[in-house]
Write an enzyme that holds these catalytic residues in place. Structure first.
Site, mmCIF file in Angstrom:
data_model
loop_
_atom_site.group_PDB
_atom_site.id
_atom_site.type_symbol
_atom_site.label_atom_id
_atom_site.label_comp_id
_atom_site.label_asym_id
_atom_site.label_seq_id
_atom_site.Cartn_x
_atom_site.Cartn_y
_atom_site.Cartn_z
ATOM 1 N N TYR A 85 0.965 -6.319 12.731
ATOM 2 C CA TYR A 85 -0.135 -5.558 12.138
ATOM 3 C C TYR A 85 -1.061 -5.020 13.219
ATOM 4 O O TYR A 85 -1.403 -5.715 14.184
ATOM 5 C CB TYR A 85 -0.912 -6.434 11.160
ATOM 6 C CG TYR A 85 -1.870 -5.647 10.309
ATOM 7 C CD1 TYR A 85 -1.422 -4.588 9.537
ATOM 8 C CD2 TYR A 85 -3.226 -5.952 10.288
ATOM 9 C CE1 TYR A 85 -2.292 -3.843 8.758
ATOM 10 C CE2 TYR A 85 -4.100 -5.226 9.500
ATOM 11 C CZ TYR A 85 -3.631 -4.168 8.745
ATOM 12 O OH TYR A 85 -4.497 -3.429 7.974
ATOM 13 N N ARG A 91 -4.252 -3.600 13.033
ATOM 14 C CA ARG A 91 -5.715 -3.656 12.967
ATOM 15 C C ARG A 91 -6.135 -5.111 13.140
ATOM 16 O O ARG A 91 -6.091 -5.895 12.196
ATOM 17 C CB ARG A 91 -6.232 -3.092 11.643
ATOM 18 C CG ARG A 91 -6.021 -1.593 11.513
ATOM 19 C CD ARG A 91 -6.733 -1.019 10.311
ATOM 20 N NE ARG A 91 -6.532 0.424 10.237
ATOM 21 C CZ ARG A 91 -5.557 1.016 9.566
ATOM 22 N NH1 ARG A 91 -4.689 0.275 8.877
ATOM 23 N NH2 ARG A 91 -5.442 2.328 9.555
ATOM 24 N N HIS A 95 -5.746 -12.842 13.003
ATOM 25 C CA HIS A 95 -4.486 -12.156 13.203
ATOM 26 C C HIS A 95 -3.974 -12.335 14.625
ATOM 27 O O HIS A 95 -4.722 -12.586 15.559
ATOM 28 C CB HIS A 95 -4.635 -10.654 12.938
ATOM 29 C CG HIS A 95 -5.080 -10.348 11.547
ATOM 30 N ND1 HIS A 95 -4.790 -11.155 10.495
ATOM 31 C CD2 HIS A 95 -5.802 -9.311 11.051
ATOM 32 C CE1 HIS A 95 -5.303 -10.625 9.388
ATOM 33 N NE2 HIS A 95 -5.931 -9.515 9.711
ATOM 34 N N ASP A 107 -5.894 -7.865 6.123
ATOM 35 C CA ASP A 107 -7.246 -7.729 6.654
ATOM 36 C C ASP A 107 -8.212 -7.495 5.497
ATOM 37 O O ASP A 107 -7.834 -7.586 4.329
ATOM 38 C CB ASP A 107 -7.323 -6.593 7.683
ATOM 39 C CG ASP A 107 -6.988 -5.236 7.077
ATOM 40 O OD1 ASP A 107 -6.678 -5.166 5.875
ATOM 41 O OD2 ASP A 107 -7.017 -4.231 7.823
ATOM 42 N N GLU A 159 -9.662 -4.778 4.332
ATOM 43 C CA GLU A 159 -9.307 -3.671 3.448
ATOM 44 C C GLU A 159 -8.122 -4.039 2.555
ATOM 45 O O GLU A 159 -8.089 -3.694 1.374
ATOM 46 C CB GLU A 159 -8.983 -2.421 4.271
ATOM 47 C CG GLU A 159 -10.185 -1.765 4.919
ATOM 48 C CD GLU A 159 -11.206 -1.273 3.914
ATOM 49 O OE1 GLU A 159 -10.798 -0.592 2.957
ATOM 50 O OE2 GLU A 159 -12.395 -1.566 4.077
ATOM 51 N N GLU A 182 0.794 -1.232 0.000
ATOM 52 C CA GLU A 182 0.000 0.000 0.000
ATOM 53 C C GLU A 182 0.822 1.276 0.000
ATOM 54 O O GLU A 182 0.488 2.238 -0.687
ATOM 55 C CB GLU A 182 -0.927 0.051 1.240
ATOM 56 C CG GLU A 182 -2.054 -0.937 1.212
ATOM 57 C CD GLU A 182 -1.689 -2.169 2.002
ATOM 58 O OE1 GLU A 182 -2.606 -2.826 2.465
ATOM 59 O OE2 GLU A 182 -0.494 -2.477 2.136
ATOM 60 N N ASP A 215 -2.136 -5.333 3.064
ATOM 61 C CA ASP A 215 -2.345 -5.679 4.476
ATOM 62 C C ASP A 215 -3.211 -6.925 4.646
ATOM 63 O O ASP A 215 -4.098 -7.204 3.830
ATOM 64 C CB ASP A 215 -3.002 -4.497 5.205
ATOM 65 C CG ASP A 215 -2.027 -3.356 5.436
ATOM 66 O OD1 ASP A 215 -0.815 -3.592 5.348
ATOM 67 O OD2 ASP A 215 -2.482 -2.231 5.698
#
Length: 923
Positions: free
Chosen positions: A296, A298, A343, A82, A84, A7, A80
């Site tokens: 990570y 989130r 996670h 997740d 998103e 990203e 990432d």
């Protein structure tokens, strides 16, 4: 070389170090596609078809990836781990496929890693997988729901409630929590009660404090001592008796450490310990993650990888000794079932490195890393061992009883490293007791309670002892003659306003939102000016109240806590592959579209009547004199009604325009209520609240004088000048403001010099007879606007004419140079009219309110610039474009309509062009 896409440029830089020259690592700069912000981007009538477009500022990033794929036919999507991140990978694949950069033989794979370390990245490269379709569908469902709610509900708000900005599926529920808490506080009726405590001493001279629990042989409840008279009698009952120790009970206990951080608990603890907002916390955590320092950030998970647990236990033994390492590892699990549960917790990637060893330069990152490192080590340490002691004290006749409690830490365990913050802390939690023996006398001591009594007296509280001639009902404390027994007055307290920490905790308890949404949701309701933050507490603005009451009356289901939580659960089922996302959208849209259609038919007057009735207890509380609370206090004839304007709701007199009385919906006496300051030369001088803030005014509008003199209260950077807030406003200050604009005098070259207050502060201005435009000079000090004399004013104007400096069009001076943008061009921090900002090319991004110019880093600046570009839709001037090479075929002229664009491209595709330009590659 395989093309790896992540990203952010910071993440790309770190990963490139690990992968080396065998890979090309590029950044997508976040999402590359989004729904166009216009009606019809989600079409419920055609199976919820979604129309995506590549943002202008993202086109060059997609083009760079496409260009790299020309030399290597392998694409690795490493965004990432997740929902998103999965969605960004899916968007990239779709966008690149559409522009034919991904062909049938292109090897497209997806890899994820929970930490940006060499081990994690190289291991992920060896275990590629396909894009997770259910996770993408969960993203599509959320995005569609948010779009449908926002683009259908917000226009209803705009039409029915002028001044309302927007509504959202989660933000409106979050706002409801804050508004309802404020209404609880306003409706709260405090109740008085008294407590009695005594300072006692052991035979060995050690002092301790005990609280009265038994009076007249009966156990005291909280409200048994209701007033000062009863408190004085209780003090005398205790002071007149001999006491002894009835029992001493010591119980061993343990305290276990808290679980390691997940997103919500990290935000809560950062708020408690540092006053750090959710958005600031997540920005700092993002930078720590991209630098490879933490996993990570989130996540809903609190479990830790086995190898990390082992490393943590080794670090504890090495730093603190083996006695701090429990016999077996601690295992943490929570009950959340959504996809992000897979996670790990948020933890350091290297347990041996504390904040000092990393030498982090940014204060927020250093604080946050230290917090994460300590919490992670503490979660694998031995429990703290304590001894809790309860001492019961009684009089010989058993009519009076007191209790003393305390605790002793016998082994600190995890407390050696870290203790979790708490929202509610009792003063007795950590009190320690001396050695006390059963059966020994409990004598009265003198020192400490007497000091408390003296302190209360010094503060100006009404304090009397038992020898006073009479008791006062408002007394704050009652002291026995011997100085060792004290009664204190207390009142029940309303529930506290939410902080960002307690709000996140409440949303988590209710199942509203998810880790990746908390920061943006709380930020949005502040950006929309529905809520303001004061001393770390969230307070609803009037427009926030109005929007919430409107939604509760006309869309109650969609701001319901249970409904929102159940919808989150269904979205989790989609992410787990257990539910079809279009079925979920269909069920939601049927009822929601009907509610929208029904409300659209209402007139504004009907809506205001409903809201007026719903808010009546808050808008019109009973008056002390018993008069009708809805009668206008100014004219005494009109009735008060709820009204709206572009700046929100307010209460106004029904006799407008004959009577101009207004006040905020927070009630009489609230900030901004109009107030008569006094009279001057027969005119009434008023303090009023307007759409641009409070102002003072001379007299009232009349047919002859429709705009009476008025002046706004002076502000600088959104804050009132010291001594000039609405609470500080007096008749003298108002008259001083009403002298503006002030004529300083006549300039030697002709024309008046005037001083005044403007949007950007105090200034003087002058226009000579031969000048087309006036010359303005900003004044440094606020008081100068009232005090500056002719000589100084003429000198300042001469300097400005000789050297225009920061006039319009003049170059600003950089406060700090940050470096180069990846696309070329310098980035620097400047001081602007609205505060400091980051500038690159023609993109100006204002710094957050809690940021200082000298603390801004290049990475932060890149994020702010990217956010500003996204908001503007990419309208910017980037680095200079290289002229396209000439070809034998003429380039078709660009057209505005989509249909004509397609035709042009098809025609161009048939021509044997020597080189395809960037513009023709973009979709």
């Amino acid at each position: 070389m395989p093309v790896v896409v992540v990203e952010s440029p910071a993440k790309a830089k770190t990963i490139n170090k690990y992968l080396g020259s065998d890979y090309t690592v590029l950044a997508s700069y976040g999402h590359v596609r989004d729904l166009p912000p216009k009606d019809g981007s989600v079409d419920p009538d055609h199976d919820f078809d979604m129309k995506w477009e590549i943002a202008n500022d993202s086109r060059k990033h997609v083009a760079a990836i496409a260009e790299a794929l020309k030399t290597d036919n392998a694409l690795i999507l490493a965004t990432d781990p997740d929902r998103e991140g999965e969605a960004i990978s899916w968007h990239l694949r779709e966008a690149l496929t559409k522009r034919r950069s991904i062909k049938k033989d292109t090897d497209v794979s997806r890899v994820t890693f929970n930490a940006i370390t060499k081990t994690a990245v190289t291991e992920a490269m060896q275990n590629p997988r396909e894009i997770d379709a259910p996770l993408v569908e969960a993203y599509l469902a959320r995005r569609a729901l948010d779009y449908l709610v926002g683009f259908n509900l917000s226009p209803v708000l705009w039409r029915k409630l002028p001044g309302a900005r927007s509504a959202g599926r989660v933000q409106s529920v979050c706002l409801r929590l804050i508004v309802e808490r404020e209404m609880e506080i306003e409706a709260f009726d405090p109740r008085e009660y008294w407590q009695v405590k005594a300072l006692l001493s052991t035979p060995r001279g050690q002092e301790y404090e005990a609280r009265l629990t038994v009076l007249g042989g009966k156990k005291l409840d909280r409200f048994d001592l209701e007033n000062a008279t009863q408190a004085e009698l209780a003090v005398q009952a205790v002071a007149s008796r001999k006491l002894k120790i009835a029992s001493v009970e010591a119980k061993p206990s343990t305290r276990n450490p808290s679980a390691p951080f997940m997103t919500s608990t990290l935000q809560q603890e950062a708020s408690r310990k540092f006053g750090m907002g959710a958005r600031v916390c997540m920005n700092a955590a993002q930078r720590l993650y991209e630098a490879g320092h933490i996993t990570y950030m989130r996540t809903d998970g609190i479990d830790m990888a086995p190898e990390a647990v082992g490393a943590c236990r080794d670090a504890i033994a090495d730093r603190y000794g083996k006695e701090y390492v429990p016999g077996s590892p601690r295992i943490y699990k929570n009950k959340a079932k959504n996809a992000q549960e897979a996670h790990e917790c948020i933890r350091p990637t290297d347990m041996t490195k504390d904040a000092a060893s990393l030498k982090l330069r940014e204060d927020d990152q250093r604080k946050l890393y230290d917090l994460i490192w300590k919490r992670t080590l503490a979660c694998q340490m031995e429990a703290a061992r304590l001894e809790r002691t309860t001492v019961e004290i009684a009089s010989e006749d058993q009519q009076v009883g007191l209790r003393a409690t305390g605790q002793v830490i016998t082994f600190d365990g995890f407390l050696k490293v870290y203790e979790e913050g708490r929202d509610d802390v009792s003063d007795d939690d950590d009190k320690r007791l001396p050695q006390i023996m059963e059966g020994e006398p409990a004598a009265f001591a003198m020192s400490t309670l007497q000091a408390q009594f003296d302190k209360a007296s010094d503060k100006g509280d009404d304090v009397v002892d038992s020898g006073s001639a009479g008791m006062q009902a408002s007394s704050a404390a009652v002291l026995a003659e011997n100085g060792a027994v004290l009664a204190t007055q207390s009142h029940t307290q309303p529930p506290p306003r939410y902080t960002e920490a307690t709000l996140v905790k409440k949303m988590e308890e209710l199942g509203i939102g998810r880790p990746s949404t908390y920061a943006s949701v709380i930020g949005t309701i502040q950006d929309r000016e529905y809520v303001r933050k004061e001393q770390n507490r969230l307070i609803p603005e009037d427009k926030g109240r109005i929007v919430t009451i409107f939604l509760l009356n006309f869309f109650r289901k969609y701001v319901g806590y249970e409904f929102t939580a159940e919808l989150e659960n269904e979205l989790d089922e989609v992410s787990a592959g257990e539910m079809d996302y279009k079925a979920l959208l269909g069920k939601f849209w049927r009822d929601f579209s009907a509610a929208i259609a029904e409300t659209s038919e209402l007139r504004i007057a009907e809506v205001l009547d409903v809201l007026d009735d719903a808010l009546a207890p808050q808008l019109y509380p009973p008056r002390e004199d018993g008069s009708d609370p809805r009668i206008c206090p100014k004219c005494g004839q009109g009735r008060l009604h709820l009204k709206t304007s572009r700046t929100g709701g307010f209460v106004g007199c029904g006799n407008y325009p004959e009577c101009t009385y207004t006040r905020p919906i927070a009630g009489e006496g609230a900030d901004g209520e109009e107030r008569l300051l006094g009279h001057d030369d027969g005119d009434e001088i008023w303090l009023k609240a307007g759409r641009f803030g409070p102002y003072v005014q001379r007299g009232e509008p009349t047919p002859e004088n429709k705009k009476p003199p008025r002046a706004s209260l002076p502000k600088a950077r959104g804050q009132y000048m010291p001594g000039w807030s609405p609470d500080d406003m007096t008749l003298e200050k108002a008259l001083t403001l009403l002298t503006l604009p002030r004529v300083v005098g006549m300039h030697p070259d002709g024309g008046e010099i005037k001083s005044n207050l403007g949007r950007f502060g105090p200034y003087i201005m002058h226009q000579a007879p031969d000048e087309e435009k006036p010359v303005y000079v900003n004044l440094k000090e606020f008081q100068e606007v009232f005090e500056i004399g002719m000589n100084h004013a003429v000198e300042l104007l001469a300097e400005k004419r000789a050297n225009p400096g920061r006039g319009r069009g003049a170059a600003a001076k950089a406060l700090k140079q940050l470096g180069d943008h990846p696309d070329g061009g310098k980035i620097a921090v400047y001081e602007g009219r609205y505060g400091p900002y980051v500038k690159w090319e023609k993109v100006n991004a204002t710094l957050p309110k809690d940021s200082e110019p000298e603390d801004v880093t290049l990475e932060q600046a890149l994020e702010l610039i990217a956010e500003k570009q996204a908001k503007k839709g990419g309208k910017k001037t980037a680095a200079k474009k290289t002229p396209a090479k000439k070809t034998t075929a003429k380039k078709a002229p660009a057209k505005k309509t989509a249909a004509k664009k397609t035709t042009t491209r098809k025609a161009a595709a048939k021509k044997p062009a020597a080189k395809t330009t960037k513009a023709s590659d973009d979709e």
